[in-house]
Write a protein that holds these residues in place. Structure first.
Motif: not given
Lengths: 301, 301, 301
Positions: A217, A219-222, A280, A284, A286-287
């Motif tokens: 994952v 740091h952008y949440g990709n 997204s 994020s 991942a969130k």
């Protein structure tokens, strides 16, 4: 007489020429072969807050003043070997032949885990613990040869600390290679079968769906998955898919780039390394999915 | 006649030789002495998020295009002089002679605190504010000489800003040394007695116990104490100790390396710099003890 | 006869001299013009945790082994173009002519947003997306020329990924310049009017007060405003001002440097870049005012 007059001139001229060429080629060789060093890239879980990376740099510059040390990554999740394997593979892939990498994610330092150098078929050199962190790069680049670091005469000293082989063994070996040392002179050859590999289960097709894992994952949440380009034909631009991670299932279009999605909306795309990525647009993923590396996921058409 | 025939040839040959040697040695000197720069290591509390470190690099490369600037640490706890002293000492110790360090942890910038260069007996150069951040490295390497930076003609400009001497004074002085400038030409000599030192109380033996301080907590949560190897004989591999920090007292074995401990269990070991370290195998000892740098601790046999 | 005796000698001597000078100047040129590279500074919102910066470095070193890549900033707030414009401007300002900068804050990657190189009147080179992140540096340094990156023959490959132009387009263009390539050979000239600019409203005088904006909050919590030195005469050392941000208004003295304030107290000063800064001595002004970049503020005499 003409000849004799010309003799010294020609002789002198040729001599000068030869000497100058020798001089130049000596410079050429020193510049290109000896003084222009390959880069030494550092990958650790040391953080940049602590003094450990600085100490490695100090050792390398002490042993090879011409060295070119560059920072690649010091923020591997501590002791996370799977993430380390992913980063070592991704961080090194664009570098040219002769590049040297030191990877220190080394929870077993001071035990009987081996310390190794391996040379890939892309002619790059990887130094670090034999704990599986080179698994993915070995897969991608192939193994030309591997050596156990068992020659204390090229280490920082013959009694290395039990807790910091990055400084005491790996850095001196990198400096040795940087100066032109041969890989076979850093230790005993070891066969591929004796090396430690992490098992990464590949993405697979189950019925109509794809079963896969989160590799990383960012740091952008990709969310980067282990689904390679071309595994199934129906994951392609324009199609709408369903993505299931844990208890969350969402519909997501397959797009070309982030901006094809409305702001904050989820989609999938093949990323710049050829893996399927759940993203997204400026948000994020991942969130949304509460995802982290290592978890399983399903993609349905 | 033979002589006269040979005269031009020999003369010419020797002349060529001399000129070529001059040429080569000029190259040699430029390459080795002038163009291969010592590294300039940067240690600051500037973070890597703000543009301040970039501005220092820009100043150095402007004044010396051949400079070799490397990042050592930009994450010192802001204004924490004791931590800065620890990091400056630890980060610089493995570097070779001629290395240059700029340390900017400088809450007193713009006041009458001195700006200094000091040369250690290890022939390394340290530039920064005279506020005690060099205390530990001065102890370890010794002081060869120290100078107050009072020559505006080598600064970025004669009217430095009141808030950023790292850019306006320290970086130009580093570039001056990088290009081969002599330390005595950066300012007026200052005697050791006039320099500012932080007081670090050493670990001491009280009755049967050792009274000590936490020097630093690293990002793994390892607690680095000021107890040097050899202070007491009973802190040695195989012995079980009791460690007391604040209201928490725990039994802890003395081991050789992290992996000798069960996962998540506390122990002590002598770390790679020779200090006693309280650690947890793949866990955070600092969380267990709620410890931070500067606090006191007791070790009982 | 004297002449004829001297002829070969002189001829030979001159020839040697010319050849040596040619040799030296060739070395000189190779060293200075070809082998000593300008630095390539990287500014991204990629973080140093992910492998993206490493991949850019790998591409550059593959295309130009002599390259000198340096990290400037990888912690731009993701997709924050205004902050990016501020950092690009501040991080690049001290660098010398010929320096090359790659800026990758690129939410529109893969869309029809242009990719550009611009050369400033300070003879520095800036490579990145045409989304406004160069607005402030273009203002400060002026535009000498700008080019759209539309020559795939100098890219990493002719089919760049849709999500990572930093690796596939910007890095190869930087390596091309680093090796001595001309800016006009990276693409088609584009006129200034066709470039994208962010609008930054300047600070203005309203009645007796100054209306301004927060440009940036640094990691100490210093609030950097867009009020330049000299806008009004009453913001000067020794005067007491009132600062209003949102619902909070506080009195604050104008001082010379941080240490002129009592510990933890708020004041204002002109910072090292000539902007008015709201600061607290060893404290965070941003926390006191709950301020972040982009918000408005008023300063009253």
């Amino acid at each position: 007489m003409i000849f004799r007059f010309h003799y010294p001139k020609s002789y002198c001229f040729l001599l000068s020429l030869v000497l100058i060429m020798l001089g130049c080629s000596r410079n050429e060789k020193r510049d290109l072969k000896s003084n222009l060093r390959p880069v030494i890239g550092l990958i650790t879980d040391f953080s940049t807050k602590d003094p450990y990376v600085s100490q490695m740099k100090g050792v390398i510059y002490s042993l090879d003043p011409y060295a070119r040390v560059i920072d690649l990554n010091h923020e591997i999740d501590p002791f996370n070997l799977a993430e380390a394997a992913f980063i070592v593979d991704q961080a090194s892939r664009e570098f040219p032949a002769d590049s040297i990498f030191i990877a220190v994610i080394d929870p077993g330092v001071g035990t009987d885990r081996k310390a190794i150098l391996f040379e890939s078929k892309a002619r790059k050199f990887y130094i670090g613990p034999d704990n599986g962190i080179f698994s993915l790069v070995m897969d991608r680049e192939g193994i030309m040869g591997a050596w156990v670091l068992d020659k204390p005469e090229i280490w920082r000293n013959r009694q290395p600390s039990q807790t910091f082989h990055g400084r005491d063994i790996f850095s001196p070996v990198a400096a040795f290679l940087s100066k032109g040392g041969k890989p076979q002179n850093v230790g005993s050859k070891v066969s591929q079968e004796k090396l430690h590999f992490l098992s990464f289960s590949p993405a697979s097709i189950i019925g109509e769906s794809v079963s896969a894992q989160v590799l990383y994952v960012d740091h952008y949440g990709n969310i980067i998955t282990n689904i390679p380009l071309g595994l199934v034909s129906w994951i392609k631009e324009g199609n709408l898919l369903r993505i299931q991670i844990g208890k969350i299932t969402l519909a997501a279009p397959c797009v070309k780039t982030y901006s094809d999605l409305p702001l904050g909306k989820i989609g999938v795309l093949y990323n710049s390394s050829g893996y399927l990525e759940i993203a997204s647009n400026q948000g994020s993923a991942a969130k949304v999915f509460k995802a982290q590396s290592g978890v399983s996921l399903l993609i349905h058409p």
